[in-house]
Design an enzyme around this catalytic site. Structure first.
Site, PDB file in Angstrom:
ATOM      1  CD  GLU A 407      43.618  25.329  43.026  1.00 33.62           C
ATOM      2  OE1 GLU A 407      42.811  24.629  43.670  1.00 33.62           O
ATOM      3  OE2 GLU A 407      43.498  26.559  42.900  1.00 33.62           O
TER       4      GLU A 407
HETATM    5  C1  LIG Z   1      53.544  30.277  44.982  1.00 36.55           C
HETATM    6  C2  LIG Z   1      52.612  29.564  45.897  1.00 36.55           C
HETATM    7  C3  LIG Z   1      51.342  30.073  46.114  1.00 36.55           C
HETATM    8  C4  LIG Z   1      50.470  29.428  46.981  1.00 36.55           C
HETATM    9  N1  LIG Z   1      49.234  29.978  47.237  1.00 36.55           N
HETATM   10  C5  LIG Z   1      48.472  29.464  48.235  1.00 36.55           C
HETATM   11  C6  LIG Z   1      47.283  30.146  48.671  1.00 36.55           C
HETATM   12  O1  LIG Z   1      46.893  31.174  48.124  1.00 36.55           O
HETATM   13  N2  LIG Z   1      46.602  29.632  49.719  1.00 36.55           N
HETATM   14  C7  LIG Z   1      46.988  28.495  50.350  1.00 36.55           C
HETATM   15  O2  LIG Z   1      46.320  28.092  51.292  1.00 36.55           O
HETATM   16  N3  LIG Z   1      48.099  27.798  49.945  1.00 36.55           N
HETATM   17  C8  LIG Z   1      48.851  28.274  48.919  1.00 36.55           C
HETATM   18  N4  LIG Z   1      50.000  27.618  48.525  1.00 36.55           N
HETATM   19  C9  LIG Z   1      50.367  26.376  49.184  1.00 36.55           C
HETATM   20  C10 LIG Z   1      50.266  25.142  48.288  1.00 36.55           C
HETATM   21  O3  LIG Z   1      48.935  24.818  48.083  1.00 36.55           O
HETATM   22  C11 LIG Z   1      51.075  24.033  48.990  1.00 36.55           C
HETATM   23  O4  LIG Z   1      52.431  24.353  48.795  1.00 36.55           O
HETATM   24  C12 LIG Z   1      50.761  22.664  48.480  1.00 36.55           C
HETATM   25  O5  LIG Z   1      49.487  22.289  48.917  1.00 36.55           O
HETATM   26  C13 LIG Z   1      51.763  21.604  48.948  1.00 36.55           C
HETATM   27  O6  LIG Z   1      52.010  21.685  50.312  1.00 36.55           O
HETATM   28  P1  LIG Z   1      53.526  21.723  50.845  1.00 36.55           P
HETATM   29  O7  LIG Z   1      54.213  22.781  50.075  1.00 36.55           O
HETATM   30  O8  LIG Z   1      53.510  21.845  52.310  1.00 36.55           O
HETATM   31  O9  LIG Z   1      54.140  20.338  50.416  1.00 36.55           O
HETATM   32  P2  LIG Z   1      54.065  18.954  51.221  1.00 36.55           P
HETATM   33  O10 LIG Z   1      52.662  18.650  51.579  1.00 36.55           O
HETATM   34  O11 LIG Z   1      55.078  18.949  52.299  1.00 36.55           O
HETATM   35  O12 LIG Z   1      54.514  17.944  50.086  1.00 36.55           O
HETATM   36  C14 LIG Z   1      55.880  17.670  49.757  1.00 36.55           C
HETATM   37  C15 LIG Z   1      55.924  16.466  48.831  1.00 36.55           C
HETATM   38  O13 LIG Z   1      55.376  15.320  49.515  1.00 36.55           O
HETATM   39  C16 LIG Z   1      54.308  14.782  48.762  1.00 36.55           C
HETATM   40  N5  LIG Z   1      53.268  14.306  49.670  1.00 36.55           N
HETATM   41  C17 LIG Z   1      52.706  14.947  50.710  1.00 36.55           C
HETATM   42  N6  LIG Z   1      51.763  14.197  51.277  1.00 36.55           N
HETATM   43  C18 LIG Z   1      51.705  13.055  50.583  1.00 36.55           C
HETATM   44  C19 LIG Z   1      50.921  11.871  50.670  1.00 36.55           C
HETATM   45  N7  LIG Z   1      49.951  11.709  51.578  1.00 36.55           N
HETATM   46  N8  LIG Z   1      51.153  10.896  49.788  1.00 36.55           N
HETATM   47  C20 LIG Z   1      52.091  11.031  48.837  1.00 36.55           C
HETATM   48  N9  LIG Z   1      52.854  12.114  48.690  1.00 36.55           N
HETATM   49  C21 LIG Z   1      52.667  13.122  49.555  1.00 36.55           C
HETATM   50  C22 LIG Z   1      53.803  15.922  47.891  1.00 36.55           C
HETATM   51  O14 LIG Z   1      53.135  15.444  46.734  1.00 36.55           O
HETATM   52  C23 LIG Z   1      55.096  16.649  47.565  1.00 36.55           C
HETATM   53  O15 LIG Z   1      55.727  16.016  46.486  1.00 36.55           O
HETATM   54  C24 LIG Z   1      50.868  28.232  47.621  1.00 36.55           C
HETATM   55  C25 LIG Z   1      52.150  27.712  47.388  1.00 36.55           C
HETATM   56  C26 LIG Z   1      53.015  28.371  46.553  1.00 36.55           C
HETATM   57  C27 LIG Z   1      54.399  27.820  46.367  1.00 36.55           C
END
Ligand SMILES: Cc1cc2nc3c(=O)[nH]c(=O)nc-3n(C[C@H](O)[C@H](O)[C@H](O)COP(=O)(O)OP(=O)(O)OC[C@H]3O[C@@H](n4cnc5c(N)ncnc54)[C@H](O)[C@@H]3O)c2cc1C
Length: 594
Positions: A407
């Site tokens: 979220e």
């Molecule tokens: C169990 C699970 C269920 C999920 N369910 C869904 C689902 O139903 N539908 C769906 O669409 N997604 C889903 N997700 C995805 C989830 O919403 C994403 O994992 C989340 O949005 C973070 O994206 P990422 O994992 O690519 O991390 P990244 O975006 O790569 O982030 C990695 C780190 O970098 C930081 N970061 C990234 N960008 C910035 C910035 N601009 N400034 C500062 N810090 C930053 C983040 O805060 C984090 O600490 C799910 C994930 C999991 C693990």
């Protein structure tokens, strides 16, 4: 909207005006209907879900879907859906109450299945679907006959969700969109019948599609092996020339971001409410254990540091409760002014919710970090048993870790909070600059002599608001619009705004307690501790932030100014004694006491 209603304040207004308790929503203002639903869902959570926790954690699809359908029979999958489509369309406060009560079920996995079904899996159709789309999908989703999923994230597009590469091109005969790409981490994927899939039309127009599971070209990949919420399904979804009928475009080409952000705003406050329920359930387990476990010939509950931890948990939960329901109340007040008969009612609802996107982000951060802190303390109170799976802490400790990530990560949400205030200051959407100009006069005024319940705390909070705005002022002077790139400073500002909103919500809620209520004296103590600790944190945050802005060379005038704030904000509160009393009250109640 009637002519007599004052305009709804913008989110962030709390920084520039004192709290109006008349409009503050708290759980003490639940109606009888709210309480009836709360009882029904709490009974369902404790009688149907909690006893099945272990089976649900082993990803027992049949059991999870049976329970979901039972919720459908109770009407609980259609809280936001109009009767015409099989729902009950109750208010947003009820949505939060159901989420909170499900959070108490002790099965975070099942709560996740339910949350996606009733939230991101269903609301995009409800809000933006055509009548034909609503008729086809909503009645099936509200009964649990069909399972919904939401596919936004991609391997290379997480926080930067709008940068997804998944593409959609119109077929030559104009009857289909052909979707190509891969979605990552999709909750409910293995069980879902309907996916809301986001894709770029012609490479650049971010759009959403309703994609049925049987669509040729759609395949669901293998289950992820997760740290927590192991009983929920999380898989990649692959789209290869997936043929989606043009009628299944959701809303309009290029409107995917509106759909995605609306779903997130609502999802954030629901997650916050769910974490609040989880925090209360974990608190009760920790207290029960502390009273029963004996070491050094006495219950560990007697040890002063255990009392301190129990009180810390109680204070955090009470404060989270106060700010989460305040936020939901603000959204509800804005929604109440809309005309449900308007053709674009749900678009307007999205806009109304958007006004408080900043508060929804704050609630998400506070809810998830409260449950994180409460489960961590819970493990510690259980000692070695906290580390063992068959005791009731290891599971919640792992399960809640994801709440700070999905979220919108808490980092992203904090940037939203500070970014919103920055924008509202620069564009003068809120009178932040006027308030900043009045700070010197505020500091010149004699502080009110303390006296009366929570008067000193309220005065310190008003000073805290000015302190946060002073920091914002110095930061904008130094960096201008580039402040948004100073992420650590932005995060620090966000933390100050969150502290202020939370402390103010807590003080306001406490003032509404019936003085004859048994819990009132303890609620007062909770508010005193919360306010005192918030003051200390605010002073520390400001000091770190100012040192960052002045690169470690704080001018004497700035130090002098900080001293004037300190004089108003240093608490004169015996926090340790109050914490003992709070813990002892919780021990006597044997449950979360508010
Ligand atoms: C169990 C699970 C269920 C999920 N369910 C869904 C689902 O139903 N539908 C769906 O669409 N997604 C889903 N997700 C995805 C989830 O919403 C994403 O994992 C989340 O949005 C973070 O994206 P990422 O994992 O690519 O991390 P990244 O975006 O790569 O982030 C990695 C780190 O970098 C930081 N970061 C990234 N960008 C910035 C910035 N601009 N400034 C500062 N810090 C930053 C983040 O805060 C984090 O600490 C799910 C994930 C999991 C693990």
């Amino acid at each position: 909207m009637t002519a007599t209603q004052p305009p709804v304040a913008l989110g962030g207004n709390f920084l520039v005006s004192p709290l109006d308790e008349a409009t503050l929503f708290t759980r003490e203002r639940f109606t009888d209907d709210h309480r009836d639903i709360e009882k029904m869902v709490r009974d369902f959570a404790s009688e149907r879900v909690r006893p099945n926790r272990d089976a649900l954690e082993s990803r027992n699809q049949e059991l999870a879907l049976t329970l979901l359908r039972e919720m459908g029979e109770l009407g609980l999958l259609g809280i936001d859906v109009p009767e015409a489509y099989g729902g009950m369309e109750l208010d947003k406060i009820t949505t939060a109450i159901v989420a909170e009560s499900m959070g108490r079920s002790y099965s975070a996995s099942f709560s996740v299945v339910y949350s996606v079904q009733t939230g991101i899996g269903m609301l995009p159709v409800l809000w933006f679907g055509t009548p034909a789309q609503k008729e086809r999908y909503l009645p099936r989703l509200v009964t649990g006959e069909w399972i919904g999923a939401y596919a936004l994230t991609e391997p290379s597009a997480g926080s930067d969700a709008l940068s997804g590469k998944c593409g959609a091109t119109l077929s030559e005969d104009g009857r289909y969109y052909l979707l190509n790409g891969e979605k990552q981490f999709i909750t409910n994927a293995a069980w879902a019948d309907l996916f809301t899939v986001f894709a770029q039309v012609n490479g650049s127009q971010f759009s959403a599609f309703l994609v049925e599971r049987t669509t040729p070209g759609l395949t669901v990949g293998a289950e992820e092996k997760k740290m927590g919420v192991k009983g929920s399904s999380t898989c990649p979804v692959v789209l290869k020339e997936a043929r989606v009928p043009v009628e299944n475009l959701l809303y309009e080409v290029g409107k995917g971001a509106t759909i995605a952000f609306n779903a997130l705003n609502l999802g954030r406050f629901k997650l916050a409410a769910s974490d609040l329920g989880g925090s209360k359930a974990v608190f009760e387990e920790a207290v029960r254990y502390a009273k029963g476990r004996r070491q050094f010939a006495q219950a560990i509950a007697n040890f002063d540091v255990i009392k301190g931890k129990v009180a810390d948990m109680a204070v955090r939960i009470f404060a989270a409760d106060s700010m989460i329901y305040r936020t939901i109340g603000l959204i509800q007040q804005a929604v109440d002014r809309l005309d449900p008969a308007a053709a674009d009612y749900y678009v307007q609802m999205g806009e109304a919710t958007e006004r408080y996107a900043m508060e929804a982000s704050m609630a998400k951060v506070v809810g998830s970090e409260t449950l994180g802190m409460v489960t961590d303390h819970g493990v510690q109170i259980l000692g070695g048993y906290g580390f063992i799976e068959e005791f009731p802490m290891a599971g919640p400790y792992r399960d809640t870790r994801i709440d700070r990530i999905w979220e919108g990560t808490n980092e992203i949400n904090r940037q939203i909070v500070a970014g919103t205030v920055m924008k509202r200051a620069i564009l003068e959407e809120l009178p932040i600059r006027t308030q900043i100009r009045a700070i010197d006069a505020f500091l010149d005024d004699e502080p009110e002599a303390a006296g009366g319940a929570l008067v000193a705390e309220r005065a310190a909070l008003e000073a805290g608001k000015r302190l946060a705005l002073s920091l914002l002022h110095e930061a904008l002077n130094e960096f201008g619009q580039d402040l948004k790139h100073e992420q650590q400073l932005m995060e620090l500002l966000a933390n100050m705004f969150i502290e202020i909103y939370t402390a103010e919500s807590t003080l306001g809620r406490t003032a509404l307690f019936d003085p004859r209520a048994a819990a009132q004296p303890t609620a007062m103590k909770v508010a005193q501790v919360q306010a005192a600790e918030a003051s200390i944190r605010l002073l520390n945050l400001a000091l770190t932030g100012l040192n960052g802005i002045f690169r470690g060379a704080l001018p004497m005038a700035m130090i002098e100014r900080l001293r004037r704030f300190q004089a108003r904000m240093i608490p004169r509160t015996d926090i340790l004694r109050l914490k003992r009393a709070i813990a002892e009250y919780a021990y006597a109640k044997e449950s979360y006491p508010f």
